[in-house]
Motif scaffolding. Structure first.
Motif, short mmCIF file in Angstrom:
data_model
loop_
_atom_site.label_atom_id
_atom_site.label_comp_id
_atom_site.label_asym_id
_atom_site.label_seq_id
_atom_site.Cartn_x
_atom_site.Cartn_y
_atom_site.Cartn_z
N ALA A 7 -4.37 14.06 12.03
CA ALA A 7 -3.45 14.70 11.56
C ALA A 7 -2.39 16.10 12.09
CB ALA A 7 -3.30 14.99 10.52
N ARG A 8 -1.14 16.41 12.16
CA ARG A 8 -1.08 17.33 12.93
C ARG A 8 -2.14 19.26 12.09
NH1 ARG A 8 3.43 14.03 12.29
NH2 ARG A 8 4.75 14.22 14.04
N ASP A 9 -2.36 18.94 11.10
CA ASP A 9 -2.97 19.79 10.37
C ASP A 9 -4.06 19.32 9.26
OD1 ASP A 9 -3.76 22.23 7.62
OD2 ASP A 9 -3.28 23.15 10.07
N ALA A 10 -5.34 20.28 9.10
CA ALA A 10 -6.55 19.55 8.23
C ALA A 10 -5.91 19.54 6.64
CB ALA A 10 -7.29 19.88 8.25
N ASN A 11 -4.68 19.95 6.39
CA ASN A 11 -3.99 20.27 5.08
C ASN A 11 -2.29 19.35 5.42
OD1 ASN A 11 -6.28 21.33 3.88
ND2 ASN A 11 -5.44 23.22 4.81
N GLU A 12 -1.97 18.93 6.37
CA GLU A 12 -0.86 18.54 6.92
C GLU A 12 -0.34 17.80 5.58
OE1 GLU A 12 1.86 15.37 9.33
OE2 GLU A 12 -0.80 15.66 10.14
N ALA A 13 1.16 18.43 4.78
CA ALA A 13 1.06 17.64 3.93
C ALA A 13 2.41 16.29 3.73
CB ALA A 13 2.03 18.60 2.76
N LEU A 14 1.54 15.20 3.46
CA LEU A 14 3.51 14.52 4.00
C LEU A 14 4.25 14.40 3.08
CD1 LEU A 14 1.34 11.84 4.95
CD2 LEU A 14 2.07 13.94 6.21
N PHE A 15 4.62 14.30 1.46
CA PHE A 15 5.41 13.74 0.63
C PHE A 15 4.35 14.15 -0.91
CE2 PHE A 15 3.02 9.85 1.47
CZ PHE A 15 2.86 9.21 -0.14
N GLY A 16 5.80 14.36 -1.53
CA GLY A 16 4.52 14.75 -3.62
C GLY A 16 4.95 13.73 -4.03
N VAL A 17 4.63 13.76 -4.52
CA VAL A 17 4.36 12.93 -5.90
C VAL A 17 4.23 12.77 -7.19
CG1 VAL A 17 2.94 11.27 -4.46
CG2 VAL A 17 1.43 12.46 -6.18
N THR A 18 5.15 12.21 -8.51
CA THR A 18 4.61 12.79 -10.19
C THR A 18 3.58 12.07 -10.58
OG1 THR A 18 6.25 11.16 -10.06
CG2 THR A 18 7.29 13.17 -9.94
N GLN A 19 3.18 12.64 -11.75
CA GLN A 19 2.20 11.48 -12.28
C GLN A 19 3.19 9.97 -12.78
OE1 GLN A 19 1.10 12.67 -16.84
NE2 GLN A 19 -0.96 12.72 -16.03
N MET A 20 2.15 8.96 -12.26
CA MET A 20 2.39 7.86 -12.88
C MET A 20 2.50 7.68 -14.31
SD MET A 20 0.21 5.05 -10.46
CE MET A 20 -0.90 6.04 -9.97
N ALA A 46 1.46 -1.19 0.17
CA ALA A 46 0.33 0.18 -0.44
C ALA A 46 0.69 0.94 0.06
CB ALA A 46 -0.75 0.34 1.61
N PHE A 47 1.93 1.32 0.50
CA PHE A 47 2.66 2.26 0.74
C PHE A 47 3.43 2.59 -0.36
CE2 PHE A 47 7.34 3.73 1.47
CZ PHE A 47 6.83 5.51 2.06
N ALA A 48 3.55 1.60 -1.33
CA ALA A 48 4.70 2.05 -2.63
C ALA A 48 3.56 2.24 -3.97
CB ALA A 48 4.77 0.38 -3.02
N ARG A 49 2.19 1.71 -3.15
CA ARG A 49 1.14 2.27 -4.22
C ARG A 49 0.94 3.83 -3.72
NH1 ARG A 49 3.31 -2.02 -5.44
NH2 ARG A 49 4.08 -0.84 -7.03
N ALA A 50 0.97 4.58 -2.67
CA ALA A 50 0.81 5.56 -2.22
C ALA A 50 2.03 6.51 -2.67
CB ALA A 50 0.25 5.56 -1.12
N VAL A 51 3.26 5.93 -2.95
CA VAL A 51 4.20 6.82 -3.31
C VAL A 51 4.03 6.94 -4.35
CG1 VAL A 51 7.28 6.97 -3.47
CG2 VAL A 51 5.47 6.56 -1.84
N GLU A 52 3.62 6.08 -5.60
CA GLU A 52 3.47 6.23 -6.82
C GLU A 52 2.23 6.81 -7.19
OE1 GLU A 52 3.99 1.60 -8.46
OE2 GLU A 52 1.98 2.38 -7.76
N GLY A 53 0.86 8.06 -6.29
CA GLY A 53 0.86 8.86 -6.64
C GLY A 53 -0.90 8.73 -6.65
N LYS A 54 -1.08 7.16 -5.93
CA LYS A 54 -2.47 6.54 -6.39
C LYS A 54 -2.95 7.32 -4.18
CE LYS A 54 -2.35 2.66 -8.86
NZ LYS A 54 -0.68 2.45 -9.04
N ALA A 55 -2.45 7.57 -3.92
CA ALA A 55 -3.05 8.09 -2.97
C ALA A 55 -3.72 9.43 -2.80
CB ALA A 55 -1.92 8.38 -1.34
N ASP A 56 -3.11 10.49 -4.64
CA ASP A 56 -3.28 11.90 -4.16
C ASP A 56 -4.20 11.75 -5.27
OD1 ASP A 56 -3.32 14.32 -4.94
OD2 ASP A 56 -2.01 14.34 -6.60
#
Length: 524
Positions: free
Chosen positions: A290-303, A243-253
């Protein structure tokens, strides 16, 4: 902690609102299948390689991968030191671990809420030769010190540790468990004495169980539960790593803005891990909210697949485009081994990790070893096969946009006569279908909403466990696409193969959300 380090349980990610666009990211990725003196694993290296590939595609500045015998204590320390020195204020270091974990009595009194210290078991660790090998381990106290030091430099840490300490499963699982159990108190006593006398594991300034402010973590499961390896897409894996790998790929965005927020990540990972582990795991985030409603975790690129001509964009929705199931590897065939008969069901193939139908006992088992259907005969087996092919299709869609079902009580397995309450969450979509894929292959229609209007006066929200036993799968499909025609065929009765054809035409590649809740049952 085993692989569940409380303070560092499966971690995932930066924890501060807003991502500095100029910031870099670094990664230490560890995967251990091969051990010298404890049982081997099958999927840890698969996890590490998958995560490293996803981080590389995301643009991680530098990745150091340590696999199997390369994962010595000295190599890990050297790699961490190198990355820490390369990183600058505002950067992020990912640390991911897939392998065995274990526990001993806490080294520093009051350091752990449960009185236990957790540690990674590295390939050279031998409980029968502690004098020579005990240092081939990494304790949570050490990780706490490393990550705290990173915090003093303004560096964020993403910790992913896919393993945990716990014994005992209440479901049959063929996959291996990622923990090492030390039943010999003498061994534990010797290890505790050695660790206690080591300067490298001295007490820290604050309790290890208190998460450093620069770290956000996600545990594979609570420390009281084991973490099994499961079969995903034909390979042994850890569900959280997948699940983490898929999230990093951008599926969580989900809103396609190039940034995964804590809320997006939590929604994606919780649903995906439960679905892919067949309800064996429920991840735990730290901090809880989350520490904030808009707390950003990491950036992703288009798969890469987003550039495919088969993508059907979700126009004017503010959500990322969806890819067709076949683009994600879906194939309408089920890997199946048949025993006790010459009858071969339709739409099956050979494979390394197969389902199993034993015509002599009537049992149908999943690749993970669970009994998913009972009393399966040559007359009913095709519907069971078609059910799991349909589930593979639904899981491919859900991997891009998983929905949510709330269930009470939440358990790995439900016994005869128990009552299960559930609530389907439609989100902001106009239309919703709710149905159950029973362990017999039957499809039971439960609820429908069209254009925001409920179609059933009294939708079913509670079920009782009755025979036959096995695995049911509650499914919720939410979409702005018209679902009325599919609702109509569900009402009059439809086979899994027919429903797959209808869904493929209607929602494949569209902006739709799928929630799948596996429910495993048995008599006692």
């Amino acid at each position: 902690m085993p692989i569940c380090l409380r303070f560092l349980m499966l971690g995932l990610i930066l924890a501060v609102p807003g991502l500095a666009q100029a910031a870099n990211s670094f990664a230490l990725v560890i995967g251990i299948n091969e051990y010298k003196a404890v049982p081997s694993l099958d999927g840890a290296r698969n996890d590490a390689e998958d995560i490293a590939t996803a981080l590389s595609r995301k643009g991680t500045t530098r990745i150091i991968s340590l696999m199997d015998r390369e994962a010595t204590k000295q190599n890990i320390v050297n790699a961490w030191t190198t990355l820490l020195n390369d990183a600058r204020e505002g950067d992020t270091i990912f640390v991911t671990y897939a392998g065995h974990g274990a526990q001993i009595k806490q080294i520093v009194q009051g350091d752990e809420n449960d009185g236990l210290d957790e540690f990674w078991v590295l390939p050279g660790f031998d409980p029968k030769n502690l004098k020579e090998t005990w240092k081939e381990s990494v304790f949570d106290n050490e990780l706490h010190q490393w990550f705290t030091e990173a915090g003093t430099r303004g560096i964020k840490v993403v910790f992913v540790s896919d393993s945990c300490h716990a014994g005992g499963m209440n479901r049959a699982v063929r996959g291996k468990l990622r923990y090492v159990e030390f039943g010999d108190s003498r061994v534990l006593g010797e290890l505790l004495a050695m660790v206690s006398g080591s300067a490298g594991s001295s007490a820290v300034a604050e309790p290890e169980s208190r998460t450093p402010a620069n770290v956000t973590m996600l545990a594979a499961t609570s420390e009281a539960l084991p973490v099994p390896e499961v079969v995903i897409e034909g390979r042994s894996r850890g569900a959280l790593s997948w699940a983490f790998a898929r999230a990093v790929e951008g599926k969580a965005d989900r809103n396609a803005d190039g940034t995964v927020t804590r809320i997006e990540l939590e929604d994606y990972v919780l649903a995906t891990v439960r679905m892919r582990s067949e309800s064996l795991q429920t991840p735990v985030f730290t901090p809880v909210a989350a520490r904030d409603a808009n707390e950003a975790l990491f950036g992703v690129t288009q798969m890469p697949e987003m550039a495919s001509s088969s993508v059907r964009p979700a126009e004017k929705t503010g959500r990322r485009p969806m890819v067709r199931a076949r683009e994600l590897g879906f194939d309408p065939l089920l890997p199946l081994t048949v025993k006790g008969t010459d009858v071969m069901p339709e739409d099956i193939e050979k494979g390394a990790h197969t389902y199993e139908w034993d015509a002599t006992t009537g049992l149908f088992r999943s690749p993970n070893g669970d009994v998913v259907a009972e009393k399966v005969s040559a007359f009913t087996v095709n519907d069971i096969v078609s059910k799991f092919i349909l589930l593979d299709f639904l899981k491919a869609i859900a991997s891009q946009n998983p929905g949510k079902i709330i269930v009470s009580p939440e358990k790995q397995i439900y016994l005869a006569s128990e009552h299960i309450k559930f609530e389907a969450i439609r989100g902001d979509y106009k239309n919703m279908l709710v149905f159950n894929l029973a362990n017999t292959g039957e499809i039971q229609f439960l609820d429908m909403v069209l254009n925001g209007e409920p179609q059933f006066k009294t939708p079913l929200k509670e079920v009782q466990v009755v025979e036959p036993f096995g695995s049911d799968h509650l499914v919720v499909i939410s979409s702005d696409e018209s679902l009325e025609a599919i609702g109509a065929i569900l009402q009059r009765g439809v086979t899994p193969k027919e429903l797959l054809a209808a869904l493929s035409q209607r929602i494949d590649g569209t902006d739709s959300s799928i929630a799948i809740l596996p429910l495993y049952t048995r008599v006692y």
